[in-house]
Design an enzyme around this catalytic site. Structure first.
Site, short mmCIF file in Angstrom:
data_model
loop_
_atom_site.label_atom_id
_atom_site.label_comp_id
_atom_site.label_asym_id
_atom_site.label_seq_id
_atom_site.Cartn_x
_atom_site.Cartn_y
_atom_site.Cartn_z
N HIS A 18 2.00 -1.28 -1.81
CA HIS A 18 1.87 -1.19 -0.35
C HIS A 18 2.87 -0.14 0.15
CE1 HIS A 18 -0.13 -5.26 0.26
NE2 HIS A 18 0.39 -5.44 -0.94
N HIS A 38 -1.43 -2.46 -7.31
CA HIS A 38 -1.35 -1.67 -6.07
C HIS A 38 0.06 -1.71 -5.50
CE1 HIS A 38 -2.51 -5.80 -4.90
NE2 HIS A 38 -1.83 -5.61 -3.79
P1 AMP Z 1 -1.41 -8.35 -2.30
O1 AMP Z 1 -1.07 -9.62 -1.59
O2 AMP Z 1 -0.21 -7.54 -2.66
O3 AMP Z 1 -2.35 -8.59 -3.48
O4 AMP Z 1 -2.20 -7.47 -1.22
C1 AMP Z 1 -3.58 -7.26 -1.21
C2 AMP Z 1 -3.87 -6.46 0.04
O5 AMP Z 1 -5.21 -5.99 -0.04
C3 AMP Z 1 -3.77 -7.26 1.35
O6 AMP Z 1 -2.79 -6.65 2.20
C4 AMP Z 1 -5.17 -7.15 1.95
O7 AMP Z 1 -5.16 -7.01 3.36
C5 AMP Z 1 -5.72 -5.92 1.26
N1 AMP Z 1 -7.17 -5.85 1.14
C6 AMP Z 1 -8.01 -6.81 0.67
N2 AMP Z 1 -9.29 -6.38 0.70
C7 AMP Z 1 -9.25 -5.10 1.18
C8 AMP Z 1 -10.25 -4.12 1.45
N3 AMP Z 1 -11.55 -4.33 1.22
N4 AMP Z 1 -9.85 -2.92 1.95
C9 AMP Z 1 -8.54 -2.68 2.19
N5 AMP Z 1 -7.56 -3.57 1.96
C10 AMP Z 1 -7.90 -4.77 1.46
#
Ligand code: AMP
Ligand code: ZN
Length: 163
Positions: free
Chosen positions: A107, A105
């Site tokens: 951001h 993903h």
């Molecule tokens: P990372 O640290 O780059 O793996 O970021 C994962 C992101 O996913 C974090 O910013 C979380 O807040 C987000 N996240 C986790 N679960 C969900 C969800 N169900 N819906 C939307 N965002 C999520």
């Protein structure tokens, strides 16, 4: 291509709700559940790759997925820059890099003028919305701006519903 234990695969399947900004066959963009800033969104290929290192080379479908993943990211960043003033992109690979969800993903983190001179402070939850309607309004603005920008590129969303 789909991991039954992956939360982002579950979101892509529609098994877990999300505030969607963009959806096409290969790509999904949705608001982060714990936003660093207002409008903080995540863009994923629907196919499950844990990290960039897990994307196979010489695979036409993976190439197409990545191409569209970044095109949607670029256009959403443009929508965020036009709406908020600026944007940071963040992409974490592996726990050592702070990755907490093991599905590729990017951001897209909108930045506003007031914080433009500071180094980004990626504080989870700091972008708390005043209300669900404020969140939905921002989602609608990004959704419309991205759809318009994408249409100019010949890219069409398959779904525009908010959830
Ligand atoms: P990372 O640290 O780059 O793996 O970021 C994962 C992101 O996913 C974090 O910013 C979380 O807040 C987000 N996240 C986790 N679960 C969900 C969800 N169900 N819906 C939307 N965002 C999520
Ligand atoms: Zn997944």
């Amino acid at each position: 291509m789909n991991d039954k234990d992956c939360i982002f695969c579950a979101i892509a399947r529609g098994d877990i709700p999300s505030v969607k900004i963009w959806e096409s066959d290969r790509t999904l963009a949705f608001l982060d559940i714990s936003p660093m800033t207002k409008g903080h969104a995540l863009v994923i290929p629907k196919a499950h790759f844990a990290t960039l290192a897990d994307v196979p080379s010489g695979d036409a479908e993976a190439d197409a997925a990545c191409r569209e993943w970044f095109l949607v990211t670029r256009l959403l960043a443009r929508a965020a820059i036009e709406r908020f003033g600026g944007a940071n992109l963040l992409q974490c690979n592996g726990p050592a890099a702070g990755q907490t969800v093991g599905h590729l993903h990017l951001h897209v983190i909108p930045r506003q003028g007031a914080d433009a001179v500071a180094q980004p402070e990626f504080v989870s939850g700091a972008g708390k919305y005043a209300s669900d309607s404020e969140r939905d309004e921002i989602a609608a603005q990004l959704r419309e701006a991205l759809a318009n920008l994408a249409a100019a590129e010949g890219l069409r969303a398959s779904a525009t519903s908010a959830r």
